[in-house]
Write a protein that holds these residues in place. Structure first.
Motif, PDB file in Angstrom:
ATOM      1  N   THR A   9       6.423   4.369  -0.395  1.00  0.00           N
ATOM      2  CA  THR A   9       5.121   4.375   0.306  1.00  0.00           C
ATOM      3  C   THR A   9       5.035   3.341   1.352  1.00  0.00           C
ATOM      4  OG1 THR A   9       4.497   5.154  -1.978  1.00  0.00           O
ATOM      5  CG2 THR A   9       2.635   4.482  -0.238  1.00  0.00           C
ATOM      6  N   ILE A  10       4.607   3.813   2.541  1.00  0.00           N
ATOM      7  CA  ILE A  10       4.446   2.954   3.372  1.00  0.00           C
ATOM      8  C   ILE A  10       2.854   2.437   3.365  1.00  0.00           C
ATOM      9  CG2 ILE A  10       4.477   2.542   6.015  1.00  0.00           C
ATOM     10  CD1 ILE A  10       7.087   3.068   4.829  1.00  0.00           C
ATOM     11  N   HIS A  11       2.680   0.832   3.303  1.00  0.00           N
ATOM     12  CA  HIS A  11       1.421   0.572   3.478  1.00  0.00           C
ATOM     13  C   HIS A  11       0.962   0.121   4.755  1.00  0.00           C
ATOM     14  CE1 HIS A  11       1.337   0.375  -1.156  1.00  0.00           C
ATOM     15  NE2 HIS A  11       2.699  -0.074  -0.917  1.00  0.00           N
ATOM     16  N   THR A  12      -0.551   0.206   5.028  1.00  0.00           N
ATOM     17  CA  THR A  12      -0.858   0.037   6.547  1.00  0.00           C
ATOM     18  C   THR A  12      -2.094  -0.764   6.251  1.00  0.00           C
ATOM     19  OG1 THR A  12       0.273   1.983   7.186  1.00  0.00           O
ATOM     20  CG2 THR A  12      -1.486   0.979   8.552  1.00  0.00           C
ATOM     21  N   ARG A  13      -2.408  -1.557   6.974  1.00  0.00           N
ATOM     22  CA  ARG A  13      -3.832  -2.113   6.971  1.00  0.00           C
ATOM     23  C   ARG A  13      -4.153  -2.245   8.265  1.00  0.00           C
ATOM     24  NH1 ARG A  13      -5.126  -7.932   6.557  1.00  0.00           N
ATOM     25  NH2 ARG A  13      -3.105  -9.319   7.090  1.00  0.00           N
ATOM     26  N   ALA A  14      -5.608  -2.203   8.580  1.00  0.00           N
ATOM     27  CA  ALA A  14      -6.165  -2.493   9.894  1.00  0.00           C
ATOM     28  C   ALA A  14      -6.453  -3.715  10.018  1.00  0.00           C
ATOM     29  CB  ALA A  14      -6.862  -1.588  10.292  1.00  0.00           C
ATOM     30  N   VAL A  15      -6.338  -4.569  11.244  1.00  0.00           N
ATOM     31  CA  VAL A  15      -6.923  -5.900  11.475  1.00  0.00           C
ATOM     32  C   VAL A  15      -7.549  -5.998  12.617  1.00  0.00           C
ATOM     33  CG1 VAL A  15      -7.094  -8.534  11.655  1.00  0.00           C
ATOM     34  CG2 VAL A  15      -5.276  -7.106  10.087  1.00  0.00           C
TER      35      VAL A  15
END
Lengths: 128, 735
Positions: A9-15
């Motif tokens: 699973t590839i985790h992504t977050r936005a900043v």
């Protein structure tokens, strides 16, 4: 390191306008393609600054590297900015050895990467 | 203690050069059901019959089970019932002799009644019932023969283990004898006991594969050639001592050369010397006796018997002698089958049998549509010449004797010179046969460079220098070597000094990588001159062209190397030139390579399936191993990455049929050697030049990083050829 049978699973977050994508422990064809797909999704959604965080990455193979090269190309074509962060010394040496560092910026950590992207004094990019 | 001979014709201490073979035959008697049939394939004069007799005597003295049974076919064995009866009686007699521990029974003339009387009380009932059955079966030829040949099976079925030693060599090419031989072997193959079959090497395949059942396969083979020079010399000396014949070293060596190391001819020759009280202390007396043997003695009898056995007789014998002689004297010694057929005027079955016979006795080499007279045997050629003169050209006998003696005397010094030259040769065939993709210093093939760097230095300094050389040549993998003379009868050179080696570069079995090395040892007291070098380059180029070799490499060896001008010629021709010393050093280095396979101090092996990230499992394993010997963490990671790459390469490129990757991790002193292998074909660019050309430039190329990465991460990387695949060998030093 994960078991080979485990789902990746590839985790992504936005900043702010920036997407941070977390590479897995073993960057190979499968996990590389997942990152590639996620990057493409971000480009398609109009995001133009991406950070790939390698803090969990212990091992990278040449197929994984070739996918990263493809990503660098894609970012150039999309006039997007791409930064690699949190590389351990082995990964950094490997990228250096293969000449990737000539085409992509490296940052010691996410903060440094975000700081490079954000205009001076922009609080939106601070993660602290 | 030396035992008395029972069947053997030589004392045990006079039987030389066959220790290993004898041991194998004796040991075979204890073979299990799965390895029963041992086949001895012998050259016609190699002494296979005596080998079986010696084995019988040893087994007889050894006691215990099984009971050895020796049976030798005879040349005249053409009537199945006669052979079967003789087999039955011989086997029974030897069985009783063994059981009674009375060897004299083997060679006695006894009736069946005598045998019944001699049988041990515990065997009496069995023996008498077998003899009664023998009498009963006489009514039908087929049943009688089958019954006699099944004697070993019947004894075995009654709990008497037997070990038949069957000598088929006297049958030769005779069809009738072969049929009888098949029948006996068919019966033996049905039993559950070990046995040995000896036959002429060009006959045994027919004997085995002609079996009715067709399901018997030899489980072991012993090849019997003529004796080695040392063994032949020992045999001669022993016989000379036993028969009290004067012999000196030069005459001993001459006899060995002239009789081709044949134990049969050597023994006969020495018996003749004893009978004629000949002192073999000069070339003259040796050759006089030789000519006597050739024109009336054992040598003549031997060849006469062979030719009589295969020729229909009458005028054909003379015509055959003429055709053989004329073919042998022609430039190529080769004629078409058609020409032979026409000249001999024989119908197909007779003609075919004649050619088969000559071929089985190794008097000719018959291959498809050509026939070549075997000119390698001095004795056969001398017989042919002398008998052609006497019987076809009708020259007076006195003249034939004189001419033969004169010629053999004139030839004696040449024969010895050839032997001495052979002994002093560097052994090019042996050196070339060891070529197997080793990387060796280029200076070993360039005398000028070698001389400039090392002339006057001692061996250890030269070796140190060679070790540090960066300019290396990868040798091809040589798959076959032969004398140039074997390719062309017109190419005049010593067999040992001029060699053809067929090879593949980089051990890649493709037409593009096929190459022929032509190596010649040339005579020159000083450094070879330009003219001599040029002459040899030309000769070999012509030879290559005539032999149809498209890609070839010339390698000249001169004892003292080559002059500067000669070296220039070699460079122009892209030929290699070495001194004798260079060749010796090369031989030492490529022999050492074999010693690399010394016992490993610490070795791990692992097989993983291709795919499903299984390379991670290998990476974990190598990490543990590397940590045990204190590699730095950075180095551990480099090894892991390199191994992962090697596994990916194997999976991507090998087209492996079993989809497995074989790995070995060896800790050798200050280094870790990792070998990754897989079956299947590796694309040529990957393995060639260790993958140098397979790499893209670094930077933004999309694929093909693997080998570059491996080479960067590890200290030494090399591809090694293995059958049906390639393996990558990577070394990392502990620093």
């Amino acid at each position: 390191m994960r078991d080979s049978t485990q789902e990746i699973t590839i985790h992504t977050r936005a900043v702010g306008d920036t997407a941070i994508i977390y590479a897995s422990d073993y960057l190979n064809k499968l996990s590389g393609e997942k990152i590639e797909r996620e990057c493409q999704r971000q480009f398609d959604s109009g995001r133009r600054t991406l950070i790939i965080n390698f803090r969990d990455t212990e091992l990278i193979n040449s197929i994984g590297v070739s996918i990263l090269v493809g990503l660098i190309d894609a970012a150039e074509q999309a006039t997007a900015r791409l930064i690699f962060s949190d590389l351990n010394s082995n990964t950094a040496n490997l990228f250096e050895m293969l000449g990737l560092t000539r085409h992509v910026s490296l940052a010691a950590n996410e903060d440094e990467a975000l700081a490079r992207i954000a205009p001076p004094g922009d609080p939106a990019v601070s993660t602290a | 203690m030396i035992q008395s001979p029972i069947l053997s014709r030589l004392n045990q201490d006079e039987f030389f050069g066959r220790d290993a073979e004898l041991h194998d035959i004796v040991r075979q008697c204890a073979a299990d059901d799965d390895s029963r049939g041992l086949v001895v394939m012998a050259t016609p004069d190699g002494g296979a019959s005596e080998l079986l007799r010696q084995a019988y005597d040893q087994l007889f003295a050894r006691r215990g089970e099984p009971v050895p049974i020796h049976f030798a076919f005879k040349r005249g064995d053409t009537i199945a019932t006669d052979t079967a009866r003789r087999f039955f009686q011989t086997a029974l007699q030897q069985f009783i002799a063994y059981r009674r521990v009375n060897a004299s029974i083997c060679n006695s003339t006894l009736t069946f009644h005598d045998l019944s009387e001699l049988a041990l009380p515990s065997d009496y009932e069995l023996i008498t019932s077998l003899i009664e059955a023998f009498d009963r079966e006489k009514s039908s030829e087929r049943e009688f023969v089958d019954f006699c040949f099944s004697l070993p099976n019947r004894l075995s079925a009654e709990g008497r283990a037997v070990y038949p030693l069957i000598d088929c060599t006297p049958i030769g090419p005779l069809r009738e004898g072969m049929v009888i031989g098949h029948r006996l072997l068919t019966e033996l193959s049905r039993g559950a006991f070990p046995f040995v079959l000896a036959g002429l090497r060009r006959q045994t395949n027919d004997l085995i594969h002609g079996l009715d059942d067709g399901d018997w396969e030899a489980t072991g083979m012993i090849h019997i050639d003529n004796l080695s020079e040392n063994a032949a010399r020992a045999l001669l000396e022993s016989l000379a001592s036993r028969y009290e014949i004067d012999l000196n070293e030069p005459t001993r060596d001459l006899i060995v050369q002239q009789l081709n190391g044949s134990p049969l001819f050597i023994t006969e020759f020495m018996r003749a010397a004893r009978a004629m009280r000949t002192r073999l202390n000069s070339f003259l007396t040796c050759q006089q006796l030789y000519v006597n043997e050739l024109l009336g003695g054992s040598i003549q009898r031997r060849f006469d018997r062979m030719l009589d056995a295969i020729s229909p007789g009458g005028q054909t014998n003379k015509t055959l002698l003429r055709v053989l002689y004329e073919s042998a004297m022609s430039e190529t010694r080769k004629s078409s089958l058609w020409a032979w057929k026409k000249r001999l005027g024989l119908a197909p079955p007779e003609f075919d049998q004649l050619i088969d016979g000559l071929h089985v006795y190794e008097l000719i080499n018959s291959s498809g549509s050509f026939i070549e007279v075997n000119a390698e045997s001095y004795i056969w050629m001398d017989y042919l010449r002398a008998h052609y003169r006497a019987e076809v050209a009708a020259e007076p006998r006195a003249r034939v004797v004189a001419t033969t003696l004169l010629e053999s005397l004139k030839r004696a010094p040449e024969t010895m010179t050839r032997k001495y030259r052979r002994d002093s040769a560097v052994g090019l065939r042996e050196v070339l046969a060891k070529f197997n993709c080793q990387d060796v210093p280029a200076s070993l093939f360039h005398y000028d460079r070698f001389a400039a760097a090392y002339k006057g230095e001692d061996a250890s300094t030269i070796n140190d220098g060679l070790d540090s050389e960066k300019d290396l040549i990868q040798l091809p993998q040589v798959i076959q070597t032969a004398a140039c003379a074997s390719y062309s009868a017109t190419f005049d050179c010593d067999r040992e000094r001029c060699v053809v080696a067929h090879a593949f570069e980089a051990a890649e079995y493709t037409s593009e990588n096929e190459i022929v090395w032509l190596a010649a040892e040339i005579d020159s007291k000083l450094e070879a001159t330009r003219e001599l070098t040029q002459e040899w380059c030309d000769r070999l180029a012509t030879f290559a062209r005539e032999s149809g070799f498209e890609r070839f490499r010339t390698w000249l060896i001169a004892p003292e190397g080559f002059s500067k001008r000669a070296a220039k010629v070699l460079d122009e021709r892209k030929a290699f030139g070495s001194s004798r010393r260079q060749v010796q050093m090369l031989a030492g280095r490529i022999s050492q390579d074999k010693q690399v396979e010394k016992p490993k101090a610490d070795e791990y092996e692992m097989t993983i399936p291709m795919g499903a990230d299984s390379e991670l499992i290998a990476a974990h394993a190598v990490e543990k191993i590397a940590r045990r010997v204190n590699f730095r963490p950075e180095a551990v990671n480099q090894i892991k990455t390199a191994l992962v790459e090697a596994c990916i390469n194997a999976a991507e490129h090998s087209l492996s049929p079993d989809r497995k990757i074989y790995q070995r991790f060896v800790l050798e002193g200050d280094k870790l050697v990792v070998t990754v292998a897989s079956r299947g074909v590796v694309p040529a660019p990957l393995s060639r030049e260790n993958g140098e050309n397979a790499e893209p430039a670094s930077g933004k190329s999309r694929r093909g990083w693997g080998l570059k990465l491996i080479k960067t991460l590890m200290d030494e990387v090399e591809f090694e050829h293995v059958d049906d695949g390639t393996q990558l060998r990577m070394t990392k030093y502990i620093r």
